[in-house]
Design an enzyme around this catalytic site. Structure first.
Site, PDB file in Angstrom:
ATOM      1  NE  ARG A 179       1.685  -0.430 -22.476  1.00  0.00           N
ATOM      2  CZ  ARG A 179       0.919  -0.352 -23.555  1.00  0.00           C
ATOM      3  NH1 ARG A 179       0.143  -1.363 -23.893  1.00  0.00           N
ATOM      4  NH2 ARG A 179       0.927   0.720 -24.307  1.00  0.00           N
ATOM      5  CD  GLU A 184      -5.295  16.982   2.350  1.00  0.00           C
ATOM      6  OE1 GLU A 184      -5.163  16.134   3.243  1.00  0.00           O
ATOM      7  OE2 GLU A 184      -5.006  16.768   1.163  1.00  0.00           O
ATOM      8  NE  ARG A 229      -1.654   6.833   4.083  1.00  0.00           N
ATOM      9  CZ  ARG A 229      -1.491   7.849   4.938  1.00  0.00           C
ATOM     10  NH1 ARG A 229      -2.536   8.485   5.429  1.00  0.00           N
ATOM     11  NH2 ARG A 229      -0.285   8.218   5.311  1.00  0.00           N
ATOM     12  CE  LYS A 239       1.887  10.131   2.810  1.00  0.00           C
ATOM     13  NZ  LYS A 239       1.859  11.591   2.751  1.00  0.00           N
TER      14      LYS A 239
HETATM   15  N1  PXG Z   1      -2.786  15.249   4.031  1.00  0.00           N
HETATM   16  C1  PXG Z   1      -1.761  15.140   3.172  1.00  0.00           C
HETATM   17  C2  PXG Z   1      -1.887  15.686   1.809  1.00  0.00           C
HETATM   18  C3  PXG Z   1      -0.583  14.490   3.594  1.00  0.00           C
HETATM   19  O1  PXG Z   1       0.444  14.376   2.745  1.00  0.00           O
HETATM   20  C4  PXG Z   1      -1.594  14.125   5.773  1.00  0.00           C
HETATM   21  C5  PXG Z   1      -2.727  14.756   5.280  1.00  0.00           C
HETATM   22  C6  PXG Z   1      -1.595  13.538   7.144  1.00  0.00           C
HETATM   23  O2  PXG Z   1      -1.707  12.124   7.056  1.00  0.00           O
HETATM   24  P1  PXG Z   1      -1.053  11.135   8.130  1.00  0.00           P
HETATM   25  O3  PXG Z   1      -1.390   9.779   7.639  1.00  0.00           O
HETATM   26  O4  PXG Z   1       0.412  11.419   8.144  1.00  0.00           O
HETATM   27  O5  PXG Z   1      -1.706  11.442   9.421  1.00  0.00           O
HETATM   28  C7  PXG Z   1      -0.496  13.987   4.907  1.00  0.00           C
HETATM   29  C8  PXG Z   1       0.748  13.325   5.395  1.00  0.00           C
HETATM   30  C9  PXG Z   1       6.470  14.974   4.209  1.00  0.00           C
HETATM   31  C10 PXG Z   1       5.413  14.217   4.921  1.00  0.00           C
HETATM   32  O6  PXG Z   1       7.598  14.996   4.678  1.00  0.00           O
HETATM   33  C11 PXG Z   1       4.139  14.251   4.469  1.00  0.00           C
HETATM   34  C12 PXG Z   1       3.154  13.571   5.172  1.00  0.00           C
HETATM   35  C13 PXG Z   1       3.454  12.854   6.282  1.00  0.00           C
HETATM   36  C14 PXG Z   1       4.756  12.789   6.709  1.00  0.00           C
HETATM   37  C15 PXG Z   1       5.751  13.491   6.033  1.00  0.00           C
HETATM   38  O7  PXG Z   1       6.186  15.544   3.167  1.00  0.00           O
HETATM   39  N2  PXG Z   1       1.894  13.691   4.698  1.00  0.00           N
END
Ligand code: PXG
Length: 296
Positions: A107, A187, A54, A154
């Site tokens: 760049r 979400e 990812r 992300k």
């Molecule tokens: N939606 C968003 C916008 C995220 O940032 C998830 C869903 C869940 O995805 P995963 O792949 O983790 O199941 C995320 C995950 C942090 C932090 O400290 C943020 C995430 C994960 C871990 C830590 O900001 N985001």
């Protein structure tokens, strides 16, 4: 507990107090970069390969060439855990566009900055929330759509989530829920969302601008393995208020029940039976070496 942590930056390890990047780094100046949040459980880095895939997909979308192979990146994560003697950890992997000048043109940045931080971490919403669930509100700020800075990438641009989180903070609830531009449920701020209605599970599609969460993917498969019907489809706020159960999934949050949305109690205001079964199932999965990569 975090004393003596060593942080990886561009091939070297630094003590926490000396782990610094340039003020000209475009990750800081423009939020130009990508990241992953990963967890290790009892020496197994859960879904590490999927997180690395990812990360490289996010980087591909923003045309950022990561100067390590995926395998080298995996080894770097494992090395950081080893250096810090961590078996249970939260791992933050950050790749920025690198050092440039005060213009946004990528760049100008010749070398991406790679950072790996690993440290102990508890569940995002605390241990009590696992028993009680969390309170939420739907925020006024809409998730960035798929033809803008969609959370499918992300990226280091989290202001969209931060605006929603501020709303939760000032509103006195634990977490915010974002809708998409049309008004469908998208979400949480760092969590995907699921509803349960008449023993069937639903989660919004990525076309709402939600992150294709790695916990989400595993929980969807787990629900099916447990014999529940599971579908990705649009969910309205009304469906959310009237669901039998609602829960969040995420690396930081793991699985946590939502017990209230905008002052409407969900179900009987406690984690529901299907949420609890999934939480138990998920707890077993995370330490299974087949579900990740073992630390060195
Ligand atoms: N939606 C968003 C916008 C995220 O940032 C998830 C869903 C869940 O995805 P995963 O792949 O983790 O199941 C995320 C995950 C942090 C932090 O400290 C943020 C995430 C994960 C871990 C830590 O900001 N985001």
């Amino acid at each position: 507990m975090e004393k003596g942590l060593l942080i990886y930056i561009d091939g070297k390890f630094y003590p926490k107090s000396e782990a610094k990047v340039s003020v000209y780094d475009h990750g800081l100046l423009y939020g130009d970069g990508v990241f992953e949040g990963i967890r290790a459980y009892d020496g197994v880095v859960f879904k590490l390969k999927e997180h690395i895939d990812r990360l490289y997909s996010s980087a591909h979308t923003i045309m950022l060439q990561i100067p390590l192979t995926k395998n080298e990146m995996i080894q770097t994560v494992l090395e950081t855990l080893k250096k810090n003697n961590l078996k249970d950890a939260y791992i933050r992997l950050v790749v920025t566009r690198g050092v440039g000048d005060l213009g946004l043109d990528p760049r100008k940045c010749s070398k991406p900055t790679i950072i790996v931080i690993a440290q102990p971490m508890k569940p995002l919403h605390g241990v009590a929330a696992k028993e009680k669930g969390v309170t939420t509100l739907i925020s006024w700020v809409k998730r960035d759509p798929v033809d803008a800075t969609s959370h499918e990438i992300k990226s280091l641009n989290y202001l969209n989530s931060i605006l929603a989180k501020l709303e939760a903070n000032v509103g006195g609830v634990d977490e915010a829920i974002c809708l998409d531009k049309v008004g469908f449920v998208c979400e949480g701020v760092a969590e995907n969302i699921f509803i349960v209605k008449e023993k069937k599970l639903f989660t919004p599609p990525v076309s709402t601008g939600a992150l294709p969460g790695i916990t989400r993917n595993r929980v969807m498969a787990l629900a099916e393995e447990m014999g529940y019907a599971m579908a990705e489809r649009n969910i309205t706020p009304t469906e959310l208020f009237n669901a039998d159960e609602v829960f969040f999934t995420g690396t930081a949050a793991e699985i946590v029940a939502v017990r209230e949305v905008n002052k409407r109690t969900i179900g009987d205001g406690k984690p529901g039976p299907i949420t609890k079964r999934l939480m138990q199932g998920f707890n077993k999965i995370v330490t299974d070496p087949k579900e990740g990569i073992k630390t060195i």
